[in-house]
Design an enzyme around this catalytic site. Structure first.
Site, PDB file in Angstrom:
ATOM      1  N   THR A  14       0.829  -1.212   0.000  1.00  0.00           N
ATOM      2  CA  THR A  14       0.000   0.000   0.000  1.00  0.00           C
ATOM      3  C   THR A  14       0.863   1.262   0.000  1.00  0.00           C
ATOM      4  O   THR A  14       0.614   2.193  -0.764  1.00  0.00           O
ATOM      5  CB  THR A  14      -0.883   0.044   1.264  1.00  0.00           C
ATOM      6  OG1 THR A  14      -1.197  -1.288   1.643  1.00  0.00           O
ATOM      7  CG2 THR A  14      -2.141   0.822   1.023  1.00  0.00           C
ATOM      8  N   ARG A  46       8.149  -8.335  -3.398  1.00  0.00           N
ATOM      9  CA  ARG A  46       8.105  -9.779  -3.217  1.00  0.00           C
ATOM     10  C   ARG A  46       7.429 -10.454  -4.397  1.00  0.00           C
ATOM     11  O   ARG A  46       7.892 -11.454  -4.902  1.00  0.00           O
ATOM     12  CB  ARG A  46       7.353 -10.120  -1.929  1.00  0.00           C
ATOM     13  CG  ARG A  46       8.242 -10.766  -0.896  1.00  0.00           C
ATOM     14  CD  ARG A  46       7.439 -11.310   0.250  1.00  0.00           C
ATOM     15  NE  ARG A  46       6.371 -10.395   0.630  1.00  0.00           N
ATOM     16  CZ  ARG A  46       6.176  -9.942   1.863  1.00  0.00           C
ATOM     17  NH1 ARG A  46       6.978 -10.320   2.840  1.00  0.00           N
ATOM     18  NH2 ARG A  46       5.186  -9.132   2.146  1.00  0.00           N
ATOM     19  N   GLU A 131      11.161   9.789   8.499  1.00  0.00           N
ATOM     20  CA  GLU A 131       9.954  10.476   8.978  1.00  0.00           C
ATOM     21  C   GLU A 131       8.755   9.530   9.034  1.00  0.00           C
ATOM     22  O   GLU A 131       7.935   9.590   9.948  1.00  0.00           O
ATOM     23  CB  GLU A 131       9.652  11.665   8.056  1.00  0.00           C
ATOM     24  CG  GLU A 131       8.482  12.520   8.459  1.00  0.00           C
ATOM     25  CD  GLU A 131       8.691  13.206   9.807  1.00  0.00           C
ATOM     26  OE1 GLU A 131       8.153  12.667  10.795  1.00  0.00           O
ATOM     27  OE2 GLU A 131       9.350  14.259   9.872  1.00  0.00           O
ATOM     28  N   ILE A 138       2.376  12.417  10.298  1.00  0.00           N
ATOM     29  CA  ILE A 138       2.691  13.543  11.189  1.00  0.00           C
ATOM     30  C   ILE A 138       4.188  13.835  11.120  1.00  0.00           C
ATOM     31  O   ILE A 138       4.988  12.937  11.364  1.00  0.00           O
ATOM     32  CB  ILE A 138       2.314  13.214  12.656  1.00  0.00           C
ATOM     33  CG1 ILE A 138       0.840  12.813  12.764  1.00  0.00           C
ATOM     34  CG2 ILE A 138       2.636  14.389  13.569  1.00  0.00           C
ATOM     35  CD1 ILE A 138       0.418  12.396  14.168  1.00  0.00           C
ATOM     36  N   GLU A 192      -3.512  -6.869  12.521  1.00  0.00           N
ATOM     37  CA  GLU A 192      -3.004  -8.061  11.859  1.00  0.00           C
ATOM     38  C   GLU A 192      -3.695  -9.308  12.420  1.00  0.00           C
ATOM     39  O   GLU A 192      -4.258  -9.272  13.518  1.00  0.00           O
ATOM     40  CB  GLU A 192      -1.499  -8.210  12.123  1.00  0.00           C
ATOM     41  CG  GLU A 192      -0.665  -7.006  11.782  1.00  0.00           C
ATOM     42  CD  GLU A 192      -0.456  -6.837  10.289  1.00  0.00           C
ATOM     43  OE1 GLU A 192      -0.496  -7.849   9.569  1.00  0.00           O
ATOM     44  OE2 GLU A 192      -0.281  -5.685   9.837  1.00  0.00           O
ATOM     45  N   LYS A 207       8.590   2.919  18.109  1.00  0.00           N
ATOM     46  CA  LYS A 207       8.457   4.327  17.715  1.00  0.00           C
ATOM     47  C   LYS A 207       8.957   5.239  18.824  1.00  0.00           C
ATOM     48  O   LYS A 207       9.620   6.247  18.575  1.00  0.00           O
ATOM     49  CB  LYS A 207       6.996   4.626  17.375  1.00  0.00           C
ATOM     50  CG  LYS A 207       6.534   3.892  16.112  1.00  0.00           C
ATOM     51  CD  LYS A 207       5.017   3.922  15.991  1.00  0.00           C
ATOM     52  CE  LYS A 207       4.542   3.242  14.718  1.00  0.00           C
ATOM     53  NZ  LYS A 207       3.081   2.994  14.743  1.00  0.00           N
ATOM     54  N   GLY A 304      -1.641   4.111   7.070  1.00  0.00           N
ATOM     55  CA  GLY A 304      -2.325   4.232   5.785  1.00  0.00           C
ATOM     56  C   GLY A 304      -1.327   4.561   4.698  1.00  0.00           C
ATOM     57  O   GLY A 304      -0.346   5.277   4.930  1.00  0.00           O
TER      58      GLY A 304
END
Lengths: 437, 437
Positions: A14, A46, A131, A138, A192, A207, A304
């Site tokens: 995505t 892949r 980033e 963000i 998941e 993170k 996303g």
């Protein structure tokens, strides 16, 4: 004629597909702002069959992402394969070693190998952008690294995992249990099939490790983070929080304390009036407390394809413009290793929910155990259990909820231990740390 | 040994003093991140006596800020004098012309002369930083110019004036009138003795002009912005908003519409559940709607010496690191002049409050005038006026509050005009635009 910036893109899920599309869509605008013509010249993924549905333009296909990373036909390698191991690790190593700029969205890779990769980037004098690895769209990495350059940062905390925030939001808004909301999140693709990584807080910890390094100039140390997930949060906790003026969020918190940096991921009570409490669903938020700005909060999409691609493209644009910052702001040699501050020393308020036998003296005994240790309460609520008041069991258990003033983790743990040994409490006590603005 | 970056600082008020102090405080950290040793080598201010209370270190005193700007002994000129005219304008012109980098917090200067100064910076290939000119310590200039480089921006809007937000917040939270809250703001130093610039929306318009140029790549055009202030907002509006699920904020809004960019500053109804509605007091907030990130909100301090100094120092650090962006992201030649889109074409919902004579048929007549123009309602509320129900005047006026679905400014104005001509309404009707997420 602006010079070309040739991009190699590994990973066409995505995010990869969005990056490919967005670079093309924004090519003219990016040329105007960066004076470079940014073109994807090589791709790898892949499944070649799946990639066939994408318009790859003139990009050359590479079966092996490591070959792409080493290719002399690219200037910048974008790693969107994920995972802390290979092929991502070897590919990024090769790209940096061969003098290419790297942009990655891979927090697991950075949490595990960030110091090594930053060192490599520094040695080869090439930029390493990430980033997209924290809080999706963000621009929090840029804000910490550049926007707050004039500040001493005291604390950085936030909602860094959309899956957990989605589940907690649904539990609250619809009065559903954890399992049901998790199943729903899985059905919608927010979680998941194996949700451990998100639900148990590890994704947030990765993170947080990156944010902490940027904020405090400490060496990356994901293993030093105390991690608790949201599996133990019940609807009873969410309802009690609501009544007491709080909301429960899974936060990653890193803060300067005596002796070092305290880093922790756990379900947290935040005041309902705080900006971070308003953040519902898959949205992320990060708040930075610093000496000059006091409090700065950034709220936006944490995941996303398009939002993550936005961060990847911003990194590419910075590199195209010639921006050369050290990956973590400071040179790697200046990143100080810090001994983890044990959570026992954590100071703050606590929410405690106990199932107490409904016998005379129970609450008094609990309060006494707390008082012995100097713990005082902001509120104490004893309620009838949900359901019928008339109960046929001889000794019923009723929930007692306490909100304490600031104390330490060690003292709270001792008090709970003592209360349990007194035998008034049935089941596992729940305790949730409170985080104030 | 890192090379020196010699800073000349003109203006030693609250912000100037904080910048001076912060550069010194953060010198080692800044040297680590920028590889430059940043030192204030020259200062200038209106009052030498006042400056005497500051520790100016080795900085040379200049009686004339223009002399400081031209001095060969500085590399970077920081303009904190304020005002769209001289000496700020001439000083910045001289600094840029003589090849110096410039950092300014001066939105009035940029709103009036931004295009000229950006052109000069571009010609001399020197950076011009102005992060501090909009929303104080919030890194919104950097976010628009760099962080969202991969996005097409659709709308940028925000609370850009702390004085107005403080007044509106107090009116709501304490049920006080506008005049009383303004007086309080003046007493606390949040509002000037002559509050026009803040209260009537001009300060917000200057900041919006800068944001709009960054977001849309249009030439700066502060004069094209429709500006309304908050003087007409009554406690009755704030209470009605609250009951209907809204909060009133003075917003600056710039958005892409058919035919160009619509730019406006006015009191606005925002849904109470929105992030921007939570922003109370002197805090600022900016939301950006863009194609990739969808919605990004930044919340932080909009003013104050330390917060503004944070932005100034971030600009200095970027310049020290060698970052070279065009001041408005794109080259000046690429900034397109846009004809202002007349507000008559604005589409959105409206809040309308009318004082209607309490006679049979009044509401029906008003509704008919609206219906004739295709305006439909989300809600319509008629209330008894505040105070005693028993009223001795023969014809009482009662407030009627309408919330419309999306329509256009032109149609709303016509409808209100027609309703007034019908003679049912006493006093001036209030209409406030609604802005949704």
């Amino acid at each position: 004629m602006p010079s070309l910036l040739r991009v190699g893109l590994a990973g066409l899920g995505t995010v990869g597909a969005s990056v490919l599309n967005r670079i093309r869509l924004q090519q003219a605008a990016l040329e105007e702002t960066t004076h470079r013509r940014i073109v994807v010249t090589g791709v790898s993924a892949r499944s070649k069959a799946k990639a066939a549905s994408l318009d790859l333009g003139e990009a050359t296909w590479f079966d092996d992402p490591i070959e792409l990373a080493r290719s002399g036909d690219i200037d910048l390698f974008v790693e969107l394969m994920g995972g802390s191991g290979d092929p991502a690790l070897t590919a990024v190593r090769h790209a940096l070693s061969s003098g290419k700029a790297v942009v990655t969205a891979n927090k697991a890779l950075l949490a595990a190998h960030g110091m090594e990769l930053a060192t490599l980037a520094e040695e080869r004098r090439v930029p390493l952008g990430f980033e997209a690895s924290v809080a999706g769209g963000i621009p929090v990495v840029k804000t910490l690294r550049e926007g707050l350059a004039g500040n001493v940062i005291d604390r950085v905390y936030g909602i860094l995992n959309g899956t957990c925030n989605y589940i907690l939001s649904r539990m609250e808004l619809e009065g559903l249990g954890f399992e049901q909301c998790l199943a729903e999140a899985q059905r919608l693709g927010y979680a998941e099939a194996d949700p451990t990584f998100d639900i148990d807080g590890f994704d947030t910890a990765h993170k947080l490790a990156i944010l902490s390094t940027l904020a405090f100039g400490t060496a990356i140390a994901a293993d030093a983070i105390h991690v608790e997930g949201i599996r133990t949060i019940s609807l009873a906790d969410i309802r009690a929080a609501d009544e007491l003026g709080f909301r429960i969020k899974l936060l990653g918190v890193a803060q300067r304390v005596a002796g070092g940096i305290e880093s922790r991921v756990h379900p947290t009570m935040v005041p309902k009036s705080s900006a971070i409490a308003q953040v519902m669903g898959v949205t992320n938020a990060v708040t930075v407390d610093a000496d000059a700005v006091r409090e700065l909060t950034l709220i936006g999409p944490g995941a996303g394809g398009e939002a993550t691609a936005s961060a990847v493209v911003a990194d590419i644009a910075d590199i195209a413009r010639g921006v050369r910052s050290a990956p973590f702001g400071r040179p790697v040699a200046a990143l100080v290793p810090t001994a983890p501050v044990p959570l026992q020393r954590h100071e703050g308020g606590y929410y405690i929910r106990l199932n107490v036998e409904d016998r005379p003296g129970a609450v008094a005994a609990i309060a006494a155990r707390m008082a012995e240790r100097g713990i005082s309460f902001e509120s104490i609520v004893q309620r009838q259990p949900f359901g019928k008041a008339a109960d046929i069991t001889p000794v019923r258990a009723v929930p007692v909820v306490l909100i304490t003033y600031a104390t330490t983790e060690e003292v709270i743990r001792q008090a709970i231990e003592a209360i349990m040994q007194d035998g008034w409490v049935t089941g596992r006590p729940q305790s949730i740390r409170i985080e104030r603005e």
